[in-house]
Design a protein around this motif. Structure first.
Motif, PDB file in Angstrom:
ATOM      1  N   UNK A  99      12.639 -39.638  21.662  1.00 23.67           N
ATOM      2  CA  UNK A  99      12.003 -38.516  22.341  1.00 23.67           C
ATOM      3  C   UNK A  99      11.311 -37.520  21.440  1.00 23.67           C
ATOM      4  N   UNK A 100      11.053 -37.877  20.182  1.00 31.34           N
ATOM      5  CA  UNK A 100      10.364 -36.973  19.267  1.00 31.34           C
ATOM      6  C   UNK A 100       8.854 -37.036  19.478  1.00 31.34           C
ATOM      7  N   UNK A 101       8.217 -35.894  19.441  1.00 34.42           N
ATOM      8  CA  UNK A 101       6.767 -35.780  19.376  1.00 34.42           C
ATOM      9  C   UNK A 101       6.436 -35.175  18.018  1.00 34.42           C
ATOM     10  N   UNK A 102       5.723 -35.911  17.184  1.00 31.24           N
ATOM     11  CA  UNK A 102       5.533 -35.521  15.788  1.00 31.24           C
ATOM     12  C   UNK A 102       4.052 -35.435  15.458  1.00 31.24           C
ATOM     13  N   UNK A 103       3.639 -34.327  14.868  1.00 33.87           N
ATOM     14  CA  UNK A 103       2.249 -34.182  14.417  1.00 33.87           C
ATOM     15  C   UNK A 103       1.937 -35.207  13.341  1.00 33.87           C
ATOM     16  N   UNK A 104       0.749 -35.791  13.401  1.00 35.06           N
ATOM     17  CA  UNK A 104       0.361 -36.679  12.316  1.00 35.06           C
ATOM     18  C   UNK A 104       0.079 -35.838  11.065  1.00 35.06           C
ATOM     19  N   UNK A 105      -0.004 -36.449   9.886  1.00 30.83           N
ATOM     20  CA  UNK A 105      -0.133 -35.669   8.647  1.00 30.83           C
ATOM     21  C   UNK A 105      -1.383 -34.805   8.624  1.00 30.83           C
ATOM     22  N   UNK A 106      -1.223 -33.583   8.137  1.00 33.67           N
ATOM     23  CA  UNK A 106      -2.355 -32.679   7.987  1.00 33.67           C
ATOM     24  C   UNK A 106      -3.200 -33.077   6.773  1.00 33.67           C
ATOM     25  N   UNK A 107      -4.435 -32.639   6.779  1.00 31.51           N
ATOM     26  CA  UNK A 107      -5.297 -32.765   5.605  1.00 31.51           C
ATOM     27  C   UNK A 107      -4.768 -31.810   4.538  1.00 31.51           C
ATOM     28  N   UNK A 225      24.911 -19.854  20.762  1.00 29.55           N
ATOM     29  CA  UNK A 225      24.603 -19.900  22.185  1.00 29.55           C
ATOM     30  C   UNK A 225      23.411 -20.821  22.396  1.00 29.55           C
ATOM     31  N   UNK A 226      23.538 -21.745  23.333  1.00 32.50           N
ATOM     32  CA  UNK A 226      22.484 -22.721  23.594  1.00 32.50           C
ATOM     33  C   UNK A 226      21.689 -22.334  24.837  1.00 32.50           C
ATOM     34  N   UNK A 227      20.369 -22.516  24.743  1.00 35.37           N
ATOM     35  CA  UNK A 227      19.472 -22.260  25.870  1.00 35.37           C
ATOM     36  C   UNK A 227      18.594 -23.494  26.070  1.00 35.37           C
ATOM     37  N   UNK A 228      18.867 -24.280  27.104  1.00 36.30           N
ATOM     38  CA  UNK A 228      18.104 -25.518  27.330  1.00 36.30           C
ATOM     39  C   UNK A 228      16.719 -25.227  27.910  1.00 36.30           C
ATOM     40  N   UNK A 229      15.927 -26.298  28.030  1.00 39.20           N
ATOM     41  CA  UNK A 229      14.629 -26.188  28.697  1.00 39.20           C
ATOM     42  C   UNK A 229      13.502 -25.693  27.820  1.00 39.20           C
ATOM     43  N   UNK A 230      13.578 -25.971  26.511  1.00 42.53           N
ATOM     44  CA  UNK A 230      12.540 -25.512  25.582  1.00 42.53           C
ATOM     45  C   UNK A 230      11.519 -26.626  25.350  1.00 42.53           C
ATOM     46  N   UNK A 231      10.261 -26.346  25.711  1.00 46.03           N
ATOM     47  CA  UNK A 231       9.146 -27.228  25.390  1.00 46.03           C
ATOM     48  C   UNK A 231       8.261 -26.517  24.373  1.00 46.03           C
ATOM     49  N   UNK A 232       8.046 -27.147  23.216  1.00 43.72           N
ATOM     50  CA  UNK A 232       7.324 -26.488  22.140  1.00 43.72           C
ATOM     51  C   UNK A 232       5.857 -26.847  22.060  1.00 43.72           C
ATOM     52  N   UNK A 233       5.268 -26.551  20.907  1.00 45.37           N
ATOM     53  CA  UNK A 233       3.818 -26.663  20.737  1.00 45.37           C
ATOM     54  C   UNK A 233       3.330 -28.108  20.681  1.00 45.37           C
ATOM     55  N   UNK A 234       4.126 -29.024  20.103  1.00 49.65           N
ATOM     56  CA  UNK A 234       3.676 -30.411  20.062  1.00 49.65           C
ATOM     57  C   UNK A 234       3.658 -31.003  21.472  1.00 49.65           C
ATOM     58  N   UNK A 235       4.626 -30.638  22.278  1.00 48.08           N
ATOM     59  CA  UNK A 235       4.626 -31.066  23.682  1.00 48.08           C
ATOM     60  C   UNK A 235       3.374 -30.559  24.389  1.00 48.08           C
ATOM     61  N   UNK A 236       3.036 -29.310  24.177  1.00 46.16           N
ATOM     62  CA  UNK A 236       1.901 -28.699  24.878  1.00 46.16           C
ATOM     63  C   UNK A 236       0.582 -29.352  24.510  1.00 46.16           C
ATOM     64  N   UNK A 237       0.488 -29.880  23.295  1.00 45.56           N
ATOM     65  CA  UNK A 237      -0.761 -30.484  22.831  1.00 45.56           C
ATOM     66  C   UNK A 237      -0.810 -31.986  23.045  1.00 45.56           C
ATOM     67  N   UNK A 238       0.313 -32.585  23.477  1.00 43.82           N
ATOM     68  CA  UNK A 238       0.416 -34.037  23.451  1.00 43.82           C
ATOM     69  C   UNK A 238      -0.044 -34.732  24.725  1.00 43.82           C
ATOM     70  N   UNK A 239       0.234 -34.133  25.884  1.00 43.07           N
ATOM     71  CA  UNK A 239       0.006 -34.811  27.154  1.00 43.07           C
ATOM     72  C   UNK A 239       1.141 -35.734  27.556  1.00 43.07           C
ATOM     73  N   UNK A 240       2.174 -35.851  26.711  1.00 44.76           N
ATOM     74  CA  UNK A 240       3.323 -36.704  27.034  1.00 44.76           C
ATOM     75  C   UNK A 240       4.312 -35.903  27.878  1.00 44.76           C
ATOM     76  N   UNK A 241       3.936 -35.695  29.141  1.00 48.30           N
ATOM     77  CA  UNK A 241       4.675 -34.761  29.995  1.00 48.30           C
ATOM     78  C   UNK A 241       6.041 -35.286  30.422  1.00 48.30           C
ATOM     79  N   UNK A 242       6.343 -36.562  30.210  1.00 52.15           N
ATOM     80  CA  UNK A 242       7.639 -37.116  30.620  1.00 52.15           C
ATOM     81  C   UNK A 242       8.723 -36.910  29.562  1.00 52.15           C
ATOM     82  N   UNK A 243       8.379 -36.271  28.463  1.00 55.23           N
ATOM     83  CA  UNK A 243       9.331 -36.029  27.380  1.00 55.23           C
ATOM     84  C   UNK A 243      10.386 -35.012  27.813  1.00 55.23           C
ATOM     85  N   UNK A 244      11.638 -35.259  27.442  1.00 58.63           N
ATOM     86  CA  UNK A 244      12.724 -34.331  27.758  1.00 58.63           C
ATOM     87  C   UNK A 244      12.622 -33.066  26.905  1.00 58.63           C
TER      88      UNK A 244
END
Length: 379
Positions: A99-107, A225-244
Motif C-alpha cells: 500500500x505504499x505510494x512512493x515518489x520516483x527519484x527527483x532530479x 495518540x493515534x489519529x487514523x484517516x490520514x491521506x498525504x501528498x503522494x496520495x493526492x497527486x497519484x490518482x490511486x484512490x483505492x489506497x488505504x
C-alpha cells in the motif's frame, strides 16, 4: 439493422460527449478537491489582453479539465489504467507493495549547488552547524518498489554531501534508517505521504543527540495518540484512490503535565499565532493532517520551554520534515527558532548573532534539498 450496429460506436461516442457537456453546464462548479487537496480552476475572466496573450485559453483549458463531471473517477481510471498496462510511475508516483505510494527519484542536479551554499554558510557561521538530510522513501524502503523503477542514487549523493561539507557536522542516518525499516517493527515513512512518520522523526532525533549535545528521551517518555484517516501528498497527486489511509501519531512527553511548559509563537507576515503546546490538533478536521505538527509551513517560528534540560538556543533551518522532529528537540533547548527559507529572506547569519544562538541544525529531505531554490538566502 447492420447499419445500426455499424454506427453504434459513433452513436455511443456522441451520446457520451453530449452527456458530459450537459453535465458540465448544469452541475455546480466545485472550488476544492478533497482527494487532490487543491483548489480547482474557476471560470476565467475574459479580456482581450488575456485572449491575445494566450492566458485566457490556458486558464479555460484548466477550467474544463478541473470541472469535468466525475473528475475523481476519470483521474483514478487513468492512474489504474497506466498501472495495468505497465506504466507504473507514469505520473511520478509508484504504486508499491504493502500500500505504499512512493515518489520516483527527483532530479538531483541542484544538489551540488545547494550543498555549496550550506558549506559557505558553515565556513562563515559563528556556530558550527549540524546537517541532517532525510533519505528518500524509495531508497530506504527499496523492497516495496515495483520491478521496473528509476534508480534512487542516495548512496552516491550522501557520499558527495559528506565530502563537500567539511565545515559542518554531517549526521548520516542512512544505515540507521535502513536498519530500523528492515526490523519491520514500526513504519518510519508514511504510505500516502512523502514525510517520515512520528517514529521516523524520533529515529532521526536519536541520531542527532551527540552532535547537538543532549541525551535522547526513551520512547517510554512519550504518550502516543493515534489519529487514523490520514491521506498525504503522494496520495493526492497519484490518482490511486483505492489506497488505504495512514495513521498519524502524536508523541507527547508533556501530555500529563498540569501546565504545558512549552509555548509556540508563529510569525507569518503581519500575523502572529501563539499557543501552549506544539500540536495543533485543529488540523485533524482538515484534509491535510500533517500541519498538526507546529501548524505547517511558516517563515519564523519560536518554541520556548521553561522546563528544558539546557538553557541553550537552537536555530533550525528547515523544510517540512522538521515539523514532526522539532517537538522531540524542544525538551532539550530553552528556545528553538525555526526559519523556512522559502518564506524567510532576512540574513540568517545576523539572526544567529542577534539571537545568541548556541546551536544550528540544517534539516531537509534529499528531494527538497535538490530542488530548493532559496538556499542562497543563507548568505
Amino acid at each position: 439493422m447492420k447499419k445500426v450496429y455499424k454506427c453504434l460506436p459513433a452513436i455511443i461516442f456522441v451520446a457520451f460527449i453530449v452527456t458530459m457537456l450537459v453535465l458540465f453546464l448544469v452541475l455546480p462548479k466545485k472550488e476544492y478537491s478533497s482527494s487532490e487537496k487543491r483548489y480547482l480552476q474557476q471560470a476565467p475572466e475574459f479580456t482581450f489582453s488575456s485572449l491575445l496573450s494566450g492566458d485566457f485559453g490556458e486558464d479555460f483549458e484548466k477550467f474544463l479539465s478541473d470541472q469535468t463531471a466525475g473528475r475523481n473517477f476519470w483521474v483514478g481510471l487513468s492512474a489504474y489504467y497506466n498501472y495495468a498496462i505497465g506504466n507504473n510511475g507514469s505520473n511520478g508516483i509508484y504504486l508499491c507493495k504493502d500500500g505504499y505510494l512512493v515518489n520516483d527519484p527527483e532530479d538531483m542536479s541542484g544538489l551540488v549547488r545547494n550543498i555549496g551554499f550550506i558549506e559557505e554558510f558553515a565556513e562563515k557561521s559563528p556556530v558550527k552547524p549540524t546537517v541532517l538530510i532525510a533519505p528518500s522513501t524509495g531508497y530506504v524502503c527499496d523492497d516495496i518498489l515495483p520491478a521496473v523503477h528509476k534508480e534512487y542514487k542516495d548512496d552516491a549523493e550522501f557520499d558527495m554531501m559528506k565530502a563537500a561539507l567539511p565545515a559542518a557536522d554531517f549526521v548520516d542516518v542512512r544505515d540507521l534508517f535502513k536498519d530500523t525499516y528492515d526490523s519491520g517493527i514500526e513504519q518510519i515513512y508514511y504510505k500516502t505521504d512523502h514525510h517520515w512518520t512520528a517514529k521516523g522523526a524520533y529515529t532521526a532525533y536519536t541520531a542527532l543527540a551527540d552532535s547537538l549535545g543532549y541525551t535522547a528521551n526513551p520512547e517510554s517518555a512519550y504518550e502516543v495518540t493515534e489519529y487514523p484517516g490520514f491521506y498525504g501528498t503522494t496520495y493526492s497527486s497519484s490518482g490511486f484512490w483505492l489506497t488505504d489511509p495512514d495513521t498519524v501519531e502524536v508523541w507527547d512527553s508533556h501530555a500529563n503535565d498540569e501546565k504545558n511548559p512549552i509555548t509556540v509563537t508563529i510569525t507569518d507576515g503581519a500575523d502572529t499565532i501563539g499557543q501552549e503546546g506544539m500540536f495543533f490538533l485543529k488540523h485533524l478536521e482538515e484534509d491535510d493532517k500533517y500541519p498538526i505538527y507546529l501548524d505547517g509551513n511558516h517563515p519564523y517560528t519560536v518554541i520556548k520551554n521553561e522546563a528544558a534540560t539546557s538553557d541553550e538556543k537552537l536555530l533550525v533551518i528547515k523544510d517540512s520534515f522538521a515539523h514532526s522532529l522539532v517537538p522531540y528537540l524542544a525538551d532539550h533547548f530553552s528556545e528553538i527558532i525555526m526559519v523556512d527559507l522559502r518564506y524567510y529572506s532576512a540574513s540568517v547569519s545576523e539572526l544567529i548573532k542577534n539571537e545568541g544562538i548556541d546551536r544550528v541544525l540544517v534539516l531537509y529531505s534529499i528531494d527538497n534539498l535538490a530542488t530548493d531554490t532559496n538556499l542562497g538566502w543563507l548568505q
